[in-house]
Scaffold this motif. Structure first.
Motif, PDB file in Angstrom:
ATOM      1  N   LEU A 146       0.822  -1.208   0.000  1.00 58.26           N
ATOM      2  CA  LEU A 146       0.000   0.000   0.000  1.00 58.26           C
ATOM      3  C   LEU A 146       0.857   1.259   0.000  1.00 58.26           C
ATOM      4  CD1 LEU A 146      -2.897   1.105   0.134  1.00 58.26           C
ATOM      5  CD2 LEU A 146      -2.804   0.863   2.619  1.00 58.26           C
ATOM      6  N   ASP A 147       1.987   1.202   0.650  1.00 55.84           N
ATOM      7  CA  ASP A 147       2.861   2.372   0.722  1.00 55.84           C
ATOM      8  C   ASP A 147       3.479   2.709  -0.632  1.00 55.84           C
ATOM      9  OD1 ASP A 147       4.031   4.478   2.178  1.00 55.84           O
ATOM     10  OD2 ASP A 147       5.919   3.389   2.317  1.00 55.84           O
ATOM     11  N   ASN A 148       3.487   1.722  -1.540  1.00 58.28           N
ATOM     12  CA  ASN A 148       4.019   1.937  -2.887  1.00 58.28           C
ATOM     13  C   ASN A 148       2.931   2.226  -3.902  1.00 58.28           C
ATOM     14  OD1 ASN A 148       7.065   1.214  -2.763  1.00 58.28           O
ATOM     15  ND2 ASN A 148       6.074  -0.435  -1.629  1.00 58.28           N
ATOM     16  N   ALA A 149       1.695   2.278  -3.442  1.00 61.14           N
ATOM     17  CA  ALA A 149       0.570   2.551  -4.343  1.00 61.14           C
ATOM     18  C   ALA A 149       0.353   4.049  -4.477  1.00 61.14           C
ATOM     19  CB  ALA A 149      -0.694   1.884  -3.807  1.00 61.14           C
ATOM     20  N   MET A 150      -0.188   4.458  -5.599  1.00 64.93           N
ATOM     21  CA  MET A 150      -0.503   5.869  -5.800  1.00 64.93           C
ATOM     22  C   MET A 150      -1.792   6.266  -5.080  1.00 64.93           C
ATOM     23  SD  MET A 150       0.351   6.423  -9.825  1.00 64.93           S
ATOM     24  CE  MET A 150       1.933   5.938 -10.525  1.00 64.93           C
ATOM     25  N   VAL A 151      -2.696   5.304  -4.942  1.00 64.88           N
ATOM     26  CA  VAL A 151      -4.015   5.587  -4.370  1.00 64.88           C
ATOM     27  C   VAL A 151      -4.411   4.458  -3.426  1.00 64.88           C
ATOM     28  CG1 VAL A 151      -6.470   5.910  -4.910  1.00 64.88           C
ATOM     29  CG2 VAL A 151      -4.740   6.892  -6.405  1.00 64.88           C
ATOM     30  N   THR A 152      -5.194   4.798  -2.401  1.00 66.43           N
ATOM     31  CA  THR A 152      -5.754   3.806  -1.491  1.00 66.43           C
ATOM     32  C   THR A 152      -7.171   3.459  -1.918  1.00 66.43           C
ATOM     33  OG1 THR A 152      -4.492   4.757   0.339  1.00 66.43           O
ATOM     34  CG2 THR A 152      -6.317   3.301   0.917  1.00 66.43           C
ATOM     35  N   ASN A 153      -7.438   2.175  -2.067  1.00 71.31           N
ATOM     36  CA  ASN A 153      -8.804   1.709  -2.320  1.00 71.31           C
ATOM     37  C   ASN A 153      -9.354   1.178  -0.995  1.00 71.31           C
ATOM     38  OD1 ASN A 153     -11.094   1.167  -3.770  1.00 71.31           O
ATOM     39  ND2 ASN A 153     -10.370  -0.781  -4.587  1.00 71.31           N
ATOM     40  N   GLY A 154     -10.624   1.466  -0.718  1.00 73.89           N
ATOM     41  CA  GLY A 154     -11.198   1.133   0.577  1.00 73.89           C
ATOM     42  C   GLY A 154     -11.270   2.383   1.430  1.00 73.89           C
ATOM     43  N   GLY A 155     -11.749   2.243   2.645  1.00 78.00           N
ATOM     44  CA  GLY A 155     -11.871   3.395   3.534  1.00 78.00           C
ATOM     45  C   GLY A 155     -13.259   3.517   4.108  1.00 78.00           C
ATOM     46  N   VAL A 156     -13.673   4.738   4.439  1.00 76.68           N
ATOM     47  CA  VAL A 156     -14.968   4.966   5.058  1.00 76.68           C
ATOM     48  C   VAL A 156     -16.079   4.602   4.071  1.00 76.68           C
ATOM     49  CG1 VAL A 156     -16.504   6.669   6.109  1.00 76.68           C
ATOM     50  CG2 VAL A 156     -14.034   6.801   6.505  1.00 76.68           C
ATOM     51  N   SER A 157     -16.975   3.755   4.501  1.00 79.07           N
ATOM     52  CA  SER A 157     -18.059   3.299   3.636  1.00 79.07           C
ATOM     53  C   SER A 157     -18.949   4.457   3.201  1.00 79.07           C
ATOM     54  CB  SER A 157     -18.906   2.251   4.361  1.00 79.07           C
ATOM     55  OG  SER A 157     -20.057   1.930   3.607  1.00 79.07           O
ATOM     56  N   THR A 158     -19.280   4.498   1.917  1.00 82.74           N
ATOM     57  CA  THR A 158     -20.175   5.543   1.409  1.00 82.74           C
ATOM     58  C   THR A 158     -21.579   5.406   1.990  1.00 82.74           C
ATOM     59  OG1 THR A 158     -20.614   4.163  -0.545  1.00 82.74           O
ATOM     60  CG2 THR A 158     -18.890   5.836  -0.729  1.00 82.74           C
ATOM     61  N   LYS A 159     -21.897   4.245   2.537  1.00 81.78           N
ATOM     62  CA  LYS A 159     -23.208   4.061   3.166  1.00 81.78           C
ATOM     63  C   LYS A 159     -23.335   4.896   4.440  1.00 81.78           C
ATOM     64  CE  LYS A 159     -23.901  -0.631   1.377  1.00 81.78           C
ATOM     65  NZ  LYS A 159     -24.079  -2.070   1.727  1.00 81.78           N
ATOM     66  N   ASP A 160     -22.191   5.296   4.997  1.00 83.79           N
ATOM     67  CA  ASP A 160     -22.183   6.104   6.226  1.00 83.79           C
ATOM     68  C   ASP A 160     -22.113   7.604   5.945  1.00 83.79           C
ATOM     69  OD1 ASP A 160     -22.270   3.805   7.676  1.00 83.79           O
ATOM     70  OD2 ASP A 160     -20.208   3.881   8.399  1.00 83.79           O
ATOM     71  N   ILE A 161     -22.161   7.978   4.648  1.00 80.45           N
ATOM     72  CA  ILE A 161     -21.994   9.383   4.268  1.00 80.45           C
ATOM     73  C   ILE A 161     -23.168   9.835   3.413  1.00 80.45           C
ATOM     74  CG2 ILE A 161     -20.474  11.061   3.155  1.00 80.45           C
ATOM     75  CD1 ILE A 161     -18.192   9.024   3.504  1.00 80.45           C
TER      76      ILE A 161
END
Length: 416
Positions: A354-369
């Motif tokens: 993940l530290d070598n990736a340009m972007v993070t996939n995953g995170g705060v669920s859109t269902k909570d926003i």
């Protein structure tokens, strides 16, 4: 005790635009950044040229973001690519459009983008910037949020916008703090996975090809875990590394492949070296080459089809003799060559971290926003913007536009 109307955590693309929007609405806002300057990750994007957005229309953006695209519709309609381009133009920075609708500053320097953002922040007297401050916890106290910092510093605000970024490129400050804090507040977190990341292959021969770039090719992933459904790229560029493959085609599909690696340990990858030719056309061309150059060795003939360094590897993978003359190549061997030109085989067994990736996939669920405001459905008064939100797109300026759009909408909503 000083109480701000809004506290924005993170001074990346999402956080800076959110703070500016709150400030323009005449609300007091504090922008908290753990580094000693803003926009650290912006400076690295687009090979330090900053591919800031894309000229594609809203529907294309939504499609490219996949299952999260519909969630982003309101954010894109509130502040989209034309708004972003106009903003920088009014600040004296012209942008230019390159291939596939990618938008860059005419200076070709990411620093030009950061300079504009910083100047706008400093010009607005409603905005206070705190550098070298790291958030450790958020506590809701009646109608206020108490933000606890490393070193026992505290900030109080009526509303909070979490724009802390993802967990990739930790050197930029994206340590994943925002995910931990969001989780502690009761939000659902989807597993963090690398996206826009190089892939590892099982075959060791890739080391011999390190640094070779293949242009105008296509890659195909065979996904046995998904009823043999194939994932097929557009025509573009791929690069060999000492551990596997990278380049635009690989990076753009990497999020899907990383997800599939949870289901199967190996994923077949095939490189179509001649996507503009049908198997029949390749067969005809090979037959003609072998007839005209009957006394020439196979390795010499194949240099007309492939980069020089790829030729010996290609021949070895096909289990053929490099010194064999064209006149000695059998019909079956010629068929094998043609087949491999359309599907040079590799096996993907993983990705870089993940530290070598340009972007993070995953995170705060859109269902909570709430997609219309970016406000949390779990803790009213908390808003999310940028990479902390689950979902990502391919390269091309889409992810940065998501950050600016969600940041603008969060700032608009929090400052209203």
């Amino acid at each position: 005790m000083c109480v701000y109307d809004v506290a924005v955590i993170g001074a990346g693309a999402a956080g800076t635009i959110a703070a500016m929007r709150v400030g323009l609405l005449k609300r007091s806002v504090v922008l908290v950044e753990r580094n000693n300057s803003i926009g650290r990750k912006i400076l690295l994007t687009g090979k330090q040229r900053c591919n800031i957005t894309n000229t594609a229309d809203v529907d294309t953006f939504i499609e490219i973001f996949g299952k999260q695209g519909r969630f982003l519709r309101s954010a894109f309609y509130s502040f989209f690519n034309h708004d972003l381009i106009d903003f920088f133009k009014t600040q004296g920075l012209m942008l230019k459009v390159e291939r596939q609708g990618r938008v860059f500053p005419v200076t070709d320097k990411a620093g030009s983008i950061v300079e504009v953002l910083k100047r706008c922040l400093l010009e607005n007297k409603q905005i206070k910037i705190l550098y070298n401050m790291r958030l450790t916890n958020i506590i809701k106290k009646d109608d206020l949020f108490q933000l606890e910092m490393v070193g026992n510093d505290e900030i109080y605000a009526k509303k909070v916008i979490l724009a802390t970024g993802g967990a990739s490129y930790k050197v930029t400050g994206s340590s994943g703090d925002g995910f931990r804090i969001a989780g502690s507040l009761g939000h659902t977190l989807l597993p963090l996975k690398p996206a826009l990341v190089p892939l590892k292959t099982k075959e060791s021969w890739v080391k011999q090809l390190q640094g070779i770039s293949l242009k105008n090719i296509r890659i195909i992933f065979s996904t046995k875990a998904k009823n043999n459904k194939k994932i097929i790229s557009n025509v573009g560029e791929m690069i060999f590394t000492h551990f596997g493959v990278s380049g635009p085609l690989v990076l753009d599909l990497s999020a899907k492949i990383v997800a599939l690696l949870d289901e199967c340990k190996e994923i077949p990858l095939f490189i179509d070296l001649k996507p503009g030719l049908t198997p029949q056309q390749i067969e005809k061309r090979l037959l003609n080459e072998f007839n005209v150059k009957s006394n020439m060795q196979l390795k010499s003939i194949m240099r007309g089809f492939l980069p020089k360094r790829l030729v010996p590897v290609f021949i070895d993978v096909a289990s053929l003799s490099a010194d064999k003359k064209a006149s000695q190549i059998s019909r079956k061997e010629r068929y094998t060559i043609g087949e491999q030109l359309k599907a040079l085989p590799l096996t993907v067994v993983g990705s870089l971290s993940l530290d070598n990736a340009m972007v993070t996939n995953g995170g705060v669920s859109t269902k909570d926003i709430n997609p219309r405001t970016m406000e949390s459905k779990v803790i009213p008064g908390v808003y999310f913007a940028g990479e902390i939100i689950d979902g990502c797109a391919k390269s091309g300026g889409y992810n940065l536009q998501q950050a600016f759009s969600t940041g603008f909408l969060a700032g608009e909503s929090a400052g209203a």
